[in-house]
Write a protein that holds these residues in place. Structure first.
Motif, PDB file in Angstrom:
ATOM      1  N   GLU A  57       0.831  -1.213   0.000  1.00  0.00           N
ATOM      2  CA  GLU A  57       0.000   0.000   0.000  1.00  0.00           C
ATOM      3  C   GLU A  57       0.860   1.256   0.000  1.00  0.00           C
ATOM      4  N   LEU A  58       1.897   1.291   0.863  1.00  0.00           N
ATOM      5  CA  LEU A  58       2.765   2.471   0.921  1.00  0.00           C
ATOM      6  C   LEU A  58       3.489   2.696  -0.402  1.00  0.00           C
ATOM      7  N   VAL A  59       4.030   1.625  -0.975  1.00  0.00           N
ATOM      8  CA  VAL A  59       4.775   1.755  -2.229  1.00  0.00           C
ATOM      9  C   VAL A  59       3.832   2.152  -3.366  1.00  0.00           C
ATOM     10  N   ALA A  60       2.670   1.530  -3.443  1.00  0.00           N
ATOM     11  CA  ALA A  60       1.699   1.878  -4.496  1.00  0.00           C
ATOM     12  C   ALA A  60       1.279   3.341  -4.372  1.00  0.00           C
ATOM     13  N   ASN A  61       1.071   3.818  -3.146  1.00  0.00           N
ATOM     14  CA  ASN A  61       0.717   5.224  -2.952  1.00  0.00           C
ATOM     15  C   ASN A  61       1.847   6.138  -3.407  1.00  0.00           C
ATOM     16  N   ALA A  62       3.095   5.783  -3.087  1.00  0.00           N
ATOM     17  CA  ALA A  62       4.225   6.608  -3.502  1.00  0.00           C
ATOM     18  C   ALA A  62       4.323   6.663  -5.022  1.00  0.00           C
ATOM     19  N   VAL A  63       4.087   5.552  -5.693  1.00  0.00           N
ATOM     20  CA  VAL A  63       4.144   5.518  -7.153  1.00  0.00           C
ATOM     21  C   VAL A  63       3.006   6.351  -7.742  1.00  0.00           C
ATOM     22  N   GLU A  64       1.809   6.173  -7.211  1.00  0.00           N
ATOM     23  CA  GLU A  64       0.629   6.828  -7.790  1.00  0.00           C
ATOM     24  C   GLU A  64       0.544   8.321  -7.487  1.00  0.00           C
ATOM     25  N   HIS A  65       0.939   8.717  -6.280  1.00  0.00           N
ATOM     26  CA  HIS A  65       0.662  10.086  -5.842  1.00  0.00           C
ATOM     27  C   HIS A  65       1.873  11.009  -5.822  1.00  0.00           C
ATOM     28  N   THR A  66       3.016  10.560  -6.300  1.00  0.00           N
ATOM     29  CA  THR A  66       4.193  11.437  -6.343  1.00  0.00           C
ATOM     30  C   THR A  66       4.698  11.508  -7.773  1.00  0.00           C
ATOM     31  N   GLY A  67       5.421  12.575  -8.069  1.00  0.00           N
ATOM     32  CA  GLY A  67       5.987  12.722  -9.407  1.00  0.00           C
ATOM     33  C   GLY A  67       6.991  11.622  -9.686  1.00  0.00           C
ATOM     34  N   GLY A  68       7.224  11.344 -10.937  1.00  0.00           N
ATOM     35  CA  GLY A  68       8.101  10.255 -11.320  1.00  0.00           C
ATOM     36  C   GLY A  68       9.582  10.552 -11.212  1.00  0.00           C
ATOM     37  N   GLY A  82       9.480  -5.789  17.082  1.00  0.00           N
ATOM     38  CA  GLY A  82       8.710  -5.951  15.857  1.00  0.00           C
ATOM     39  C   GLY A  82       9.468  -5.429  14.662  1.00  0.00           C
ATOM     40  N   CYS A  83       8.761  -4.733  13.775  1.00  0.00           N
ATOM     41  CA  CYS A  83       9.436  -4.161  12.610  1.00  0.00           C
ATOM     42  C   CYS A  83       8.838  -2.807  12.287  1.00  0.00           C
ATOM     43  N   GLN A  84       9.648  -2.001  11.599  1.00  0.00           N
ATOM     44  CA  GLN A  84       9.177  -0.724  11.076  1.00  0.00           C
ATOM     45  C   GLN A  84       9.526  -0.681   9.606  1.00  0.00           C
ATOM     46  N   VAL A  85       8.576  -0.262   8.798  1.00  0.00           N
ATOM     47  CA  VAL A  85       8.769  -0.128   7.360  1.00  0.00           C
ATOM     48  C   VAL A  85       8.535   1.335   7.007  1.00  0.00           C
ATOM     49  N   GLU A  86       9.476   1.894   6.228  1.00  0.00           N
ATOM     50  CA  GLU A  86       9.352   3.266   5.745  1.00  0.00           C
ATOM     51  C   GLU A  86       9.466   3.264   4.233  1.00  0.00           C
ATOM     52  N   VAL A  87       8.690   4.135   3.605  1.00  0.00           N
ATOM     53  CA  VAL A  87       8.810   4.369   2.169  1.00  0.00           C
ATOM     54  C   VAL A  87       9.120   5.849   1.990  1.00  0.00           C
ATOM     55  N   HIS A  88      10.271   6.114   1.384  1.00  0.00           N
ATOM     56  CA  HIS A  88      10.728   7.480   1.145  1.00  0.00           C
ATOM     57  C   HIS A  88      10.427   7.853  -0.295  1.00  0.00           C
ATOM     58  N   ASP A  89       9.943   9.075  -0.506  1.00  0.00           N
ATOM     59  CA  ASP A  89       9.775   9.590  -1.860  1.00  0.00           C
ATOM     60  C   ASP A  89      10.216  11.041  -1.882  1.00  0.00           C
ATOM     61  N   ARG A  90      10.273  11.623  -3.052  1.00  0.00           N
ATOM     62  CA  ARG A  90      10.809  12.982  -3.209  1.00  0.00           C
ATOM     63  C   ARG A  90       9.737  14.070  -3.127  1.00  0.00           C
ATOM     64  N   ASP A  91       8.500  13.705  -2.882  1.00  0.00           N
ATOM     65  CA  ASP A  91       7.414  14.677  -2.771  1.00  0.00           C
ATOM     66  C   ASP A  91       7.283  15.113  -1.318  1.00  0.00           C
ATOM     67  N   PRO A  92       7.463  16.398  -1.030  1.00  0.00           N
ATOM     68  CA  PRO A  92       7.379  16.841   0.360  1.00  0.00           C
ATOM     69  C   PRO A  92       5.956  16.912   0.920  1.00  0.00           C
ATOM     70  N   CYS A 127       1.643   4.415  12.916  1.00  0.00           N
ATOM     71  CA  CYS A 127       1.980   4.852  11.569  1.00  0.00           C
ATOM     72  C   CYS A 127       2.083   6.363  11.549  1.00  0.00           C
ATOM     73  N   GLY A 128       2.710   6.879  10.515  1.00  0.00           N
ATOM     74  CA  GLY A 128       2.835   8.319  10.395  1.00  0.00           C
ATOM     75  C   GLY A 128       3.711   8.695   9.221  1.00  0.00           C
ATOM     76  N   HIS A 129       4.114   9.949   9.204  1.00  0.00           N
ATOM     77  CA  HIS A 129       5.023  10.436   8.173  1.00  0.00           C
ATOM     78  C   HIS A 129       5.917  11.499   8.778  1.00  0.00           C
ATOM     79  N   ARG A 130       7.041  11.737   8.103  1.00  0.00           N
ATOM     80  CA  ARG A 130       7.964  12.773   8.556  1.00  0.00           C
ATOM     81  C   ARG A 130       8.660  13.351   7.337  1.00  0.00           C
ATOM     82  N   GLY A 135      12.350  14.976   0.690  1.00  0.00           N
ATOM     83  CA  GLY A 135      10.916  14.754   0.501  1.00  0.00           C
ATOM     84  C   GLY A 135      10.257  14.333   1.791  1.00  0.00           C
ATOM     85  N   LYS A 136       9.772  13.086   1.829  1.00  0.00           N
ATOM     86  CA  LYS A 136       9.116  12.585   3.043  1.00  0.00           C
ATOM     87  C   LYS A 136       9.311  11.087   3.170  1.00  0.00           C
TER      88      LYS A 136
END
Length: 155
Positions: A57-68, A82-92, A127-130, A135-136
């Motif tokens: 879901e995080l990766v699909a959102n990053a692909v769909e909602h951020t510039g290429g 446990g575990c923590q997963v982060e997806v970084h993209d260049r859209d702030p 969950c959250g964002h920073r 980007g974020k």
């Protein structure tokens, strides 16, 4: 090491992986495979199926909602808790609302999209964002599940 190869950064955590993903739908199955592999490496892991779903879901959102422009980066950190997963993209711009839903904030059941953040909010322990330098990062955590004992060997 090539930029798209998983790396293990120096860290005090039991394991951490960082990989650059293409800014395309091909990133989703790559991310799912990396999360499954990472969680298989430890005895005390999070729910692998849930981790894969939320990562997708995080990766699909990053692909769909951020510039290429630029890759998407996946960071998987395994912790004793446990575990923590982060997806970084260049859209702030921050993602949609990752806070717990209030009355009337459920997605329209007739819409094809709009359930990804609901899944992340509902199935993760946090969950959250920073903001990041470029980007974020959008993240979730899952609690550890004790390893199930296997069958005892017969004599």
């Amino acid at each position: 090491m090539p930029p798209d190869s998983p790396t293990h950064p120096p860290s005090s955590s039991p394991g951490a992986w960082r990989i650059a993903l293409p800014h395309s739908t091909a990133a989703v199955p790559i991310a799912r495979a990396l999360v499954r592999t990472a969680l298989a490496d430890i005895d005390m892991s999070a729910d692998c199926d849930t981790a894969e779903l939320l990562t997708a879901e995080l990766v699909a959102n990053a692909v769909e909602h951020t510039g290429g422009a630029g890759p998407i980066e996946l960071v998987v950190e395994l912790m004793a808790t446990g575990c923590q997963v982060e997806v970084h993209d260049r859209d702030p711009e921050p993602p949609g609302d990752l806070s717990r839903p209030g009355p009337g904030s459920e997605p329209d059941p007739w819409q094809e999209h709009g359930r990804g953040l609901l899944l992340i909010r509902t199935l993760s322990s946090a969950c959250g964002h920073r903001a990041t330098e470029h980007g974020k990062a959008v993240w979730f955590t899952l609690p550890a599940i004790p390893a199930q004992p296997g069958p005892s060997p017969r004599s």
